[in-house]
Design an enzyme around this catalytic site. Structure first.
Site, PDB file in Angstrom:
ATOM      1  N   ARG A   1       6.286   9.557  11.864  1.00 54.30           N
ATOM      2  CA  ARG A   1       5.170  10.531  11.742  1.00 54.30           C
ATOM      3  C   ARG A   1       5.549  11.954  12.289  1.00 54.30           C
ATOM      4  O   ARG A   1       6.789  11.917  12.956  1.00 54.30           O
ATOM      5  CB  ARG A   1       4.044  10.054  12.738  1.00 54.30           C
ATOM      6  CG  ARG A   1       3.574   8.818  12.299  1.00 54.30           C
ATOM      7  CD  ARG A   1       2.642   8.166  13.548  1.00 54.30           C
ATOM      8  NE  ARG A   1       1.916   6.896  13.200  1.00 54.30           N
ATOM      9  CZ  ARG A   1       2.428   5.950  13.466  1.00 54.30           C
ATOM     10  NH1 ARG A   1       3.362   5.589  14.278  1.00 54.30           N
ATOM     11  NH2 ARG A   1       1.742   4.674  13.164  1.00 54.30           N
TER      12      ARG A   1
ATOM     13  N   LYS B   1       2.033   5.722  18.217  1.00 56.65           N
ATOM     14  CA  LYS B   1       0.832   5.699  18.567  1.00 56.65           C
ATOM     15  C   LYS B   1       0.614   4.857  19.743  1.00 56.65           C
ATOM     16  O   LYS B   1       1.181   3.698  19.775  1.00 56.65           O
ATOM     17  CB  LYS B   1      -0.239   5.162  17.499  1.00 56.65           C
ATOM     18  CG  LYS B   1      -0.460   6.296  16.408  1.00 56.65           C
ATOM     19  CD  LYS B   1      -1.414   5.903  15.293  1.00 56.65           C
ATOM     20  CE  LYS B   1      -1.633   7.080  14.274  1.00 56.65           C
ATOM     21  NZ  LYS B   1      -2.704   6.640  13.375  1.00 56.65           N
TER      22      LYS B   1
ATOM     23  N   HIS C   1       2.787  14.273   6.239  1.00 52.04           N
ATOM     24  CA  HIS C   1       2.539  13.043   6.109  1.00 52.04           C
ATOM     25  C   HIS C   1       2.875  12.325   5.102  1.00 52.04           C
ATOM     26  O   HIS C   1       3.322  11.307   4.780  1.00 52.04           O
ATOM     27  CB  HIS C   1       1.162  12.806   6.446  1.00 52.04           C
ATOM     28  CG  HIS C   1       0.948  11.458   7.315  1.00 52.04           C
ATOM     29  ND1 HIS C   1       1.557  10.841   8.494  1.00 52.04           N
ATOM     30  CD2 HIS C   1       0.142  10.408   6.864  1.00 52.04           C
ATOM     31  CE1 HIS C   1       1.214   9.923   8.595  1.00 52.04           C
ATOM     32  NE2 HIS C   1       0.209   9.522   7.784  1.00 52.04           N
TER      33      HIS C   1
ATOM     34  N   ARG D   1       6.375  10.588   4.845  1.00 49.44           N
ATOM     35  CA  ARG D   1       6.241   9.718   5.373  1.00 49.44           C
ATOM     36  C   ARG D   1       5.517   8.208   4.278  1.00 49.44           C
ATOM     37  O   ARG D   1       6.162   7.274   4.145  1.00 49.44           O
ATOM     38  CB  ARG D   1       5.465   9.260   6.431  1.00 49.44           C
ATOM     39  CG  ARG D   1       4.993   8.087   7.309  1.00 49.44           C
ATOM     40  CD  ARG D   1       4.457   8.226   8.793  1.00 49.44           C
ATOM     41  NE  ARG D   1       3.563   6.946   8.955  1.00 49.44           N
ATOM     42  CZ  ARG D   1       4.063   6.318   9.998  1.00 49.44           C
ATOM     43  NH1 ARG D   1       5.324   6.187  10.315  1.00 49.44           N
ATOM     44  NH2 ARG D   1       3.323   4.987  10.385  1.00 49.44           N
TER      45      ARG D   1
ATOM     46  N   HIS E   1       3.259   0.282  12.044  1.00 48.36           N
ATOM     47  CA  HIS E   1       1.735  -0.245  11.975  1.00 48.36           C
ATOM     48  C   HIS E   1       1.436  -1.444  12.485  1.00 48.36           C
ATOM     49  O   HIS E   1       2.224  -2.397  12.584  1.00 48.36           O
ATOM     50  CB  HIS E   1       1.574  -0.453  10.304  1.00 48.36           C
ATOM     51  CG  HIS E   1       1.524   0.682   9.313  1.00 48.36           C
ATOM     52  ND1 HIS E   1       1.850   0.777   7.918  1.00 48.36           N
ATOM     53  CD2 HIS E   1       1.067   2.064   9.801  1.00 48.36           C
ATOM     54  CE1 HIS E   1       1.525   1.833   7.775  1.00 48.36           C
ATOM     55  NE2 HIS E   1       1.222   2.752   8.620  1.00 48.36           N
TER      56      HIS E   1
ATOM     57  N   TYR F   1       0.212   0.633   0.134  1.00 46.15           N
ATOM     58  CA  TYR F   1       1.485   1.016  -0.674  1.00 46.15           C
ATOM     59  C   TYR F   1       1.453  -0.028  -1.611  1.00 46.15           C
ATOM     60  O   TYR F   1       2.046   0.481  -2.784  1.00 46.15           O
ATOM     61  CB  TYR F   1       2.711   0.972   0.085  1.00 46.15           C
ATOM     62  CG  TYR F   1       2.581   1.994   1.286  1.00 46.15           C
ATOM     63  CD1 TYR F   1       2.573   3.347   0.734  1.00 46.15           C
ATOM     64  CD2 TYR F   1       2.439   1.856   2.567  1.00 46.15           C
ATOM     65  CE1 TYR F   1       2.421   4.305   1.800  1.00 46.15           C
ATOM     66  CE2 TYR F   1       2.169   2.721   3.483  1.00 46.15           C
ATOM     67  CZ  TYR F   1       2.320   4.111   3.233  1.00 46.15           C
ATOM     68  OH  TYR F   1       2.137   5.185   4.285  1.00 46.15           O
TER      69      TYR F   1
END
Length: 300
Positions: free
Chosen positions: A152, A178, A246, A249, A272, A281
């Site tokens: 990110r 995150k 982004h 990524r 994730h 994806y």
């Protein structure tokens, strides 16, 4: 509300941006309820919240052209606030659990073609711009990390100089994602070379404990600078507005999957929390998956 936000940061370990969004949503709800009820919103009055009040708030937000994802986040924030009040013995808000989350349309990420993604990390692509060469090198290094390691933009700009190994001395980055969660991410030697080319020409001091990527005056580099750089370059490369930092990524994940990458491994690389987040994806690469199915299934 201050205690609730402290709880989100300290115990739930939510990111500052999530806390900021939850606080904004809660304030907007309280302001709406004050007008809706024609009185100040006290804890006792908030505990008596009815489902119709929540639906009225959501409808008012929808009328302001707020999208489904933002409404879903607002509802999640209000539920978090209600749970905190209940835990603290300040009242139980049952109406929020009766509200269904708004439907959110599924949108697939828009990756950048492999050849174009590589050009973003080429400093020579910007040689005609009236900027100092070290800035070209810096931007190329940042975009190489976004595409080469799937970071990110906040993770790339959050790297300290000590976090980046010397060329040939290591091939792993420890990044903070995150929720302040750290993960190990492999980094290609040619990407490391771009980072150290930038370090070699950077005119500012880069101490080990400081950020490795700095702005024109030596302060922390703003994500907006990289966003503007990509906006200029995508115009020159003839790419759509969806070619953002982004998107690099997204391209990292999509191109790995198209080359046979394992979905669980890609999940770990991206940081994730849930595999379902990574599974978006597979929608992009459905043709490859169908081809594998036809090749491997005995009844295909």
């Amino acid at each position: 509300m201050v205690r609730w936000l402290s709880h989100l940061r300290a115990e739930r370990r939510l990111s500052p941006k999530t806390c900021e969004a939850y606080a904004r949503d809660a304030r907007q709800c309280l302001m709406f309820l004050s007008q809706h009820w024609g009185e100040l919103v006290t804890l006792k009055r908030f505990a008596a919240l009815e489902a119709s009040d929540v639906r009225a708030f959501m409808a008012a937000r929808r009328a302001d052209d707020i999208g489904g994802r933002s409404l879903m986040r607002a509802l999640a924030g209000l539920r978090s606030f209600a749970r905190f009040l209940e835990r603290e013995g300040l009242g139980k808000v049952g109406a929020l659990s009766a509200i269904r989350a708004p439907k959110v349309g599924k949108s697939l990420p828009k990756p950048i073609q492999m050849s174009a993604a590589k050009r973003f990390a080429d400093a020579s692509e910007r040689a005609g711009e009236d900027r100092e060469p070290w800035i070209w090198a810096r931007d190329a290094a940042v975009m190489a990390l976004l595409y080469g390691s799937g970071l990110r933009i906040s993770e790339a700009l959050g790297l300290k100089r000590r976090d980046v190994p010397q060329p040939g001395a290591g091939d792993v980055l420890v990044v903070t994602g995150k929720g302040n969660k750290t993960r190990m991410v492999p980094v290609l030697q040619n990407v490391l070379a771009l980072v150290h080319e930038y370090v070699a020409v950077c005119p500012h001091s880069l101490p080990p404990e400081g950020p490795i990527f700095v702005g024109a005056r030596g302060g922390p580099l703003s994500p907006r600078i990289i966003q503007l750089t990509m906006a200029r370059m995508r115009g020159a490369l003839g790419l759509p507005d969806s070619a953002t930092p982004h998107a690099l990524r997204h391209s990292f994940a999509t191109h790995l999957l198209s080359r046979g990458g394992d979905l669980r491994a890609i999940q770990e690389l991206l940081g994730h929390a849930s595999l379902s987040t990574t599974q978006i994806y597979t929608g992009i690469d459905s043709e490859r998956l169908l081809e594998v199915y036809k090749t491997a299934h005995p009844r295909a």
